[in-house]
Design an enzyme around this catalytic site. Structure first.
Site, PDB file in Angstrom:
ATOM      1  CG  PHE A 145      -1.896   1.223   1.075  1.00 52.20           C
ATOM      2  CD1 PHE A 145      -3.081   1.092   0.371  1.00 52.20           C
ATOM      3  CD2 PHE A 145      -1.572   2.474   1.573  1.00 52.20           C
ATOM      4  CE1 PHE A 145      -3.928   2.176   0.185  1.00 52.20           C
ATOM      5  CE2 PHE A 145      -2.412   3.569   1.386  1.00 52.20           C
ATOM      6  CZ  PHE A 145      -3.602   3.412   0.695  1.00 52.20           C
ATOM      7  CG  ASP A 230       5.895   3.911   1.612  1.00 56.63           C
ATOM      8  OD1 ASP A 230       5.916   4.620   2.628  1.00 56.63           O
ATOM      9  OD2 ASP A 230       4.896   3.811   0.872  1.00 56.63           O
ATOM     10  CE  LYS A 259       0.141   6.545   6.768  1.00 56.91           C
ATOM     11  NZ  LYS A 259      -1.242   6.867   6.428  1.00 56.91           N
TER      12      LYS A 259
HETATM   13  C1  LIG Z   1       3.120   2.884   3.546  1.00 55.84           C
HETATM   14  C2  LIG Z   1       2.251   3.987   3.040  1.00 55.84           C
HETATM   15  N1  LIG Z   1       2.629   4.696   1.952  1.00 55.84           N
HETATM   16  C3  LIG Z   1       1.885   5.702   1.469  1.00 55.84           C
HETATM   17  C4  LIG Z   1       0.691   6.049   2.050  1.00 55.84           C
HETATM   18  C5  LIG Z   1      -0.133   7.162   1.465  1.00 55.84           C
HETATM   19  O1  LIG Z   1      -0.124   8.272   2.292  1.00 55.84           O
HETATM   20  P1  LIG Z   1      -1.240   9.428   2.090  1.00 55.84           P
HETATM   21  O2  LIG Z   1      -2.545   8.838   2.551  1.00 55.84           O
HETATM   22  O3  LIG Z   1      -0.765  10.544   2.989  1.00 55.84           O
HETATM   23  O4  LIG Z   1      -1.236   9.797   0.659  1.00 55.84           O
HETATM   24  C6  LIG Z   1       0.249   5.332   3.173  1.00 55.84           C
HETATM   25  C7  LIG Z   1      -1.047   5.661   3.805  1.00 55.84           C
HETATM   26  O5  LIG Z   1      -1.625   4.900   4.543  1.00 55.84           O
HETATM   27  C8  LIG Z   1       1.039   4.281   3.682  1.00 55.84           C
HETATM   28  O6  LIG Z   1       0.671   3.559   4.737  1.00 55.84           O
END
Ligand SMILES: Cc1ncc(COP(=O)(O)O)c(C=O)c1O
Length: 404
Positions: A145, A230, A259
């Protein structure tokens, strides 16, 4: 209080009437919060065991972060990147130092940080590695994700996230998560990067087998491929280290952060990497009106300073051990499995008992907020300011829910 005097039902009806139904929230309507606790419009209190999917690692309205926000609101909020502002350099330098990298590129949301990482990796591939035009490929993992943009959902393996949003962006190869041989086999002369979550959060806090991340690091170095971690959900103290990669002594070529970087106040994301990677970008090739704005930088600089003390990483380690011990005691008593690191846990509820959604609804009735993901799995990610007593309280409420 009798039901028709409560404000919650009407507030939920209104919200449903006026918004697209792209979420299925728990039936609570929050109006204020402090630390680890939320209060709803009817005055009920809840222990927050989700922390905005780790966007609230420092709890709600952390005094240092709120003070920095107020101070900045009184001086300067936005310039765009057309001009430099006085909060920019400190933020970039301090975050780069926290990451052990040369440079930082600030954006807003997590998905934008991922998009940035993809663009930088492709450009690096063409300009530095010498990949043939239009051929750059990125290896990603099943169950990933990384956000919701059209390019990112193109390589999602979750049909809810992906179906009917095509045509899809090419240039990605999906391999099983945790399988180093499959990852190695997927790399060829056109591979510019491997993009992974060091722990898969949305998939249910899935920790890869020991040795996997160091193996990915080794393969990427040998094959001249960038390792992009990530750490948007796993990073910034959540697992007991600054980055989840730290648990195995791994340093990726690029960190993607988001976040918690915004302190639960403003959206702030960033990419951190060395000059040979981030240096491929030239003026006009990437950017964002709000990315690196003064308010965001003022808040995020304080976030970086909180992390630099190590206090939150320590809390996550110590309190996480307590949380996991409590949760493990429920395996066989309604829980099938518990995974995770630090103050982060994925729990598989026995589907014969109830779904993850039902468990979260019953927890909410008992004053604990958590969120289900994928059927019978729920995720706990309390703010790192949670106390021992509050952890014991959350575990006790879960035990009561599972006992029916
Ligand atoms: C690992 C990871 N990458 C990217 C994102 C995307 O972040 P955003 O919701 O701020 O676009 C999330 C969101 O849950 C995430 O958990």
């Amino acid at each position: 209080m009798i039901d028709d005097m409560l404000r919650t039902p009407e507030a939920i009806r209104d919200a449903e009437r006026w918004t697209a139904h792209n979420y299925h929230p728990l039936p609570v309507v929050i109006s204020s919060a402090e630390g680890s606790w939320l209060t709803d419009v009817d005055g009920r209190r809840y222990l927050d065991c989700l922390a905005g999917y780790s966007a609230l690692n420092f709890g709600h309205r952390h005094p240092t972060l709120i003070a920095a926000t107020h101070a900045q609101l009184d001086r300067l909020t936005l310039t765009s990147r057309a001009f430099v502002h006085d909060q920019f350099a400190d933020f970039c330098r301090e975050l780069a130092e926290l990451c052990g990298k040369d440079l930082v590129l600030p954006m807003n949301t997590g998905a934008e940080a991922v998009e940035t990482g993809i663009k930088v990796a492709r450009k690096w591939g063409y300009q530095v590695k010498g990949v043939a035009p239009g051929m750059a490929n990125i290896v990603v993992a099943e169950g990933n994700f990384h956000g919701r943009t059209t390019t990112i959902v193109s390589f999602s393996t979750d049909s809810d996230a992906r179906a009917d949003f095509g045509p899809y962006t090419p240039g990605f190869t999906v391999v099983p998560y945790g399988d180093l041989a499959a990852l190695s086999a997927a790399i060829d002369e056109n591979t510019v990067a491997v993009l992974l979550e060091p722990i898969q959060g949305e998939q249910g806090v899935v920790v890869p087998p020991e040795g996997y991340l160091p193996g990915v690091r080794r393969v990427c170095t040998e094959q001249n491929v960038l390792f992009i971690a990530d750490e948007i959900q796993s990073g910034l103290g959540r697992t007991g280290q600054t980055f989840a990669c730290d648990h195995e002594g791994v340093t990726p070529d690029m960190y993607l952060l988001g976040k918690a970087l915004g302190g639960g106040i403003v959206p702030v994301s960033a990419v951190a990497a060395d000059t040979d990677v981030l240096g491929v970008l030239r003026p006009g090739q990437h950017g964002s009106t709000f990315g690196g704005n003064p308010l965001a930088c003022a808040v995020a600089t304080e976030v970086v300073r909180l992390l630099a003390t190590g206090e939150f990483q320590r809390r996550s380690t110590e309190l996480g051990a307590r949380l996991h011990a409590g949760l493990r005691s429920l395996v066989g008593r309604g829980l099938l499995a518990v995974r995770g690191r630090g103050l982060w846990a994925g729990l598989d509820i026995d589907p014969a008992l109830m779904s993850g959604r039902e468990a979260c609804e019953r927890l909410a009735e008992r004053g604990v907020l958590a969120k289900d993901t994928h059927g019978s799995t729920i995720r706990l990610a309390p703010p790192l300011v949670i106390t021992e007593e509050e952890i014991d309280h959350a575990v006790a409420q879960l035990a009561a829910v599972l006992a029916g």
